[in-house]
Scaffold this motif. Structure first.
Motif, mmCIF file in Angstrom:
data_model
loop_
_atom_site.group_PDB
_atom_site.id
_atom_site.type_symbol
_atom_site.label_atom_id
_atom_site.label_comp_id
_atom_site.label_asym_id
_atom_site.label_seq_id
_atom_site.Cartn_x
_atom_site.Cartn_y
_atom_site.Cartn_z
ATOM 1 N N LEU A 18 0.996 -0.870 0.143
ATOM 2 C CA LEU A 18 0.049 0.436 -0.182
ATOM 3 C C LEU A 18 0.780 1.037 -0.364
ATOM 4 C CD1 LEU A 18 -2.820 -0.529 2.798
ATOM 5 C CD2 LEU A 18 -3.028 -0.527 0.095
ATOM 6 N N VAL A 48 -0.091 -10.983 0.341
ATOM 7 C CA VAL A 48 -1.179 -10.660 0.424
ATOM 8 C C VAL A 48 -2.490 -11.837 -0.413
ATOM 9 C CG1 VAL A 48 -1.354 -8.270 0.506
ATOM 10 C CG2 VAL A 48 -1.054 -9.364 -1.348
ATOM 11 N N ASP A 51 -4.225 -13.475 2.188
ATOM 12 C CA ASP A 51 -4.909 -12.545 2.929
ATOM 13 C C ASP A 51 -5.726 -12.127 2.273
ATOM 14 O OD1 ASP A 51 -5.437 -10.634 4.444
ATOM 15 O OD2 ASP A 51 -3.958 -10.251 6.180
ATOM 16 N N ALA A 53 -8.480 -10.576 2.949
ATOM 17 C CA ALA A 53 -9.030 -8.871 3.559
ATOM 18 C C ALA A 53 -8.037 -7.842 3.247
ATOM 19 C CB ALA A 53 -8.751 -8.714 5.046
ATOM 20 N N ALA A 54 -6.610 -8.463 3.784
ATOM 21 C CA ALA A 54 -5.264 -7.887 3.062
ATOM 22 C C ALA A 54 -5.591 -7.010 1.095
ATOM 23 C CB ALA A 54 -4.007 -8.491 3.090
ATOM 24 N N ASP A 56 -7.754 -7.138 -1.021
ATOM 25 C CA ASP A 56 -8.784 -7.034 -1.093
ATOM 26 C C ASP A 56 -8.811 -5.215 -1.094
ATOM 27 O OD1 ASP A 56 -10.485 -8.770 -1.609
ATOM 28 O OD2 ASP A 56 -11.993 -8.880 -0.001
ATOM 29 N N THR A 57 -8.340 -5.111 0.087
ATOM 30 C CA THR A 57 -7.479 -3.553 -0.178
ATOM 31 C C THR A 57 -7.040 -2.690 -0.698
ATOM 32 O OG1 THR A 57 -8.026 -3.922 2.772
ATOM 33 C CG2 THR A 57 -6.815 -1.680 2.227
ATOM 34 N N LEU A 58 -5.789 -3.946 -0.643
ATOM 35 C CA LEU A 58 -4.606 -3.298 -2.149
ATOM 36 C C LEU A 58 -5.886 -3.073 -3.627
ATOM 37 C CD1 LEU A 58 -1.450 -3.079 -2.588
ATOM 38 C CD2 LEU A 58 -1.436 -6.108 -3.185
ATOM 39 N N ARG A 60 -8.709 -2.234 -3.808
ATOM 40 C CA ARG A 60 -9.837 -0.943 -3.820
ATOM 41 C C ARG A 60 -8.425 0.119 -3.806
ATOM 42 N NH1 ARG A 60 -12.418 -4.200 0.126
ATOM 43 N NH2 ARG A 60 -10.943 -2.432 2.528
ATOM 44 N N ARG A 61 -7.440 0.161 -3.233
ATOM 45 C CA ARG A 61 -6.634 1.123 -3.090
ATOM 46 C C ARG A 61 -6.057 0.759 -5.073
ATOM 47 N NH1 ARG A 61 -3.814 4.824 -4.041
ATOM 48 N NH2 ARG A 61 -2.061 6.493 -3.380
ATOM 49 N N ASP A 64 -8.185 3.672 -7.280
ATOM 50 C CA ASP A 64 -8.307 4.480 -6.681
ATOM 51 C C ASP A 64 -7.117 5.316 -7.399
ATOM 52 O OD1 ASP A 64 -10.817 4.645 -5.960
ATOM 53 O OD2 ASP A 64 -10.506 4.532 -3.987
#
Length: 273
Positions: A18, A48, A51, A53-54, A56-58, A60-61, A64
């Motif tokens: 991230l 990742v 993981d 959750a990690a 998915d967060t990546l 989404r980042r 954007d």
């Protein structure tokens, strides 16, 4: 068209993905390479793909950001290689939009190594990712000719050879060898410079590769000559670990310097006869 620049994982290996994207955005990189698996036991990686959750967060980042994930690291072809074990990594890579996975050859049995690469390339092709076999002088794929011989035995669109400037200079690889690599097998290349004379033993070659690379134009490698043999728009990963220099100037100025120096080398290569 100018070549896209990537921020290699090894350049800022203490930085999680991230934050690596943040750095790429701020300092003029177009892509990042993420190290999901360690290059050696007990070294840093960010898995990742294990993981959800990690991951998915990546994702989404990235949605954007103008920065994209280009390459993943690292799959090693050892004596007990099992291609299916890397399917979760490739599934995650496809979700991240990765184009390539870096592959290292560690099996000294050439026939078995070649078969392992072919099986991996077949699997990678199912996910739209190329299997970029990197030649390194201390490995079972010591130079560009060996890489071409191995990759030529695979089938499908995922065949790929990775050119790293440091390994070109420190292996039995010539400019003619680089020019002989089929253009469709070149998907990206790694840029750095290196000290001259080069180390002569494997331990020091490895240490230099992992810890002591030089800024493009500040070492002794004929980078413009190397790049004059490669496609002008070939994506570049700036792989340049050198923690003493990075700490001396700070990460931000260091990355700005790497981008500017890389662009200068490319401008010379493009006008070279």
């Amino acid at each position: 068209m100018s070549a896209p620049l990537g921020l290699a994982a090894l350049t800022v290996l203490d930085t999680a993905p991230l934050q690596q994207i943040d750095l790429a955005e701020k300092h003029g990189f177009d892509t990042v390479g993420i190290r999901l698996l360690p290059a050696a036991p007990r070294t840093t990686a960010y898995p990742v793909h294990t993981d959800p959750a990690a991951l998915d967060t990546l994702i989404r980042r990235l949605a954007d950001s103008p920065v994209e994930v280009f390459d993943l690291e690292i799959i090693r072809l050892g004596t007990d290689f099992n291609a299916a074990a890397y399917e979760p990594l490739l599934e995650a890579g496809a979700r991240l939009g990765a184009k390539a996975v870096l592959v290292g050859g560690d099996d000294r049995d050439r026939a078995r190594l070649t078969d392992s690469y072919a099986r991996l390339a077949d699997l990678c092709g199912r996910y739209g990712i190329v299997a970029s076999l990197e030649f390194m002088p201390w490995t079972a794929v010591p130079n560009a000719r060996a890489a071409v011989e191995i990759v030529s035995q695979a089938d499908g669109p995922a065949r790929s050879v990775l050119v790293d400037a440091l390994h070109v200079a420190r292996s039995a690889t010539t400019l003619d060898d680089l020019a002989a690599i089929p253009r469709e097998w070149l998907h990206y290349a790694q840029m750095c410079d290196g000290a001259v004379p080069a180390p002569t033993d494997d331990a020091e070659l490895i240490r230099h590769a992992r810890e002591e690379r030089r800024v493009p134009g500040e070492g002794g490698i004929a980078l413009a000559d190397i790049w004059s043999t490669l496609p002008a728009d070939l994506p570049i990963s700036v792989e340049l670990p050198n923690e003493p220099q990075r700490r001396a100037v700070g990460t931000g100025p260091w990355l700005d310097h790497l981008v500017a120096a890389t662009r200068r080398v490319l401008s010379v290569a493009q006008v070279a006869p």
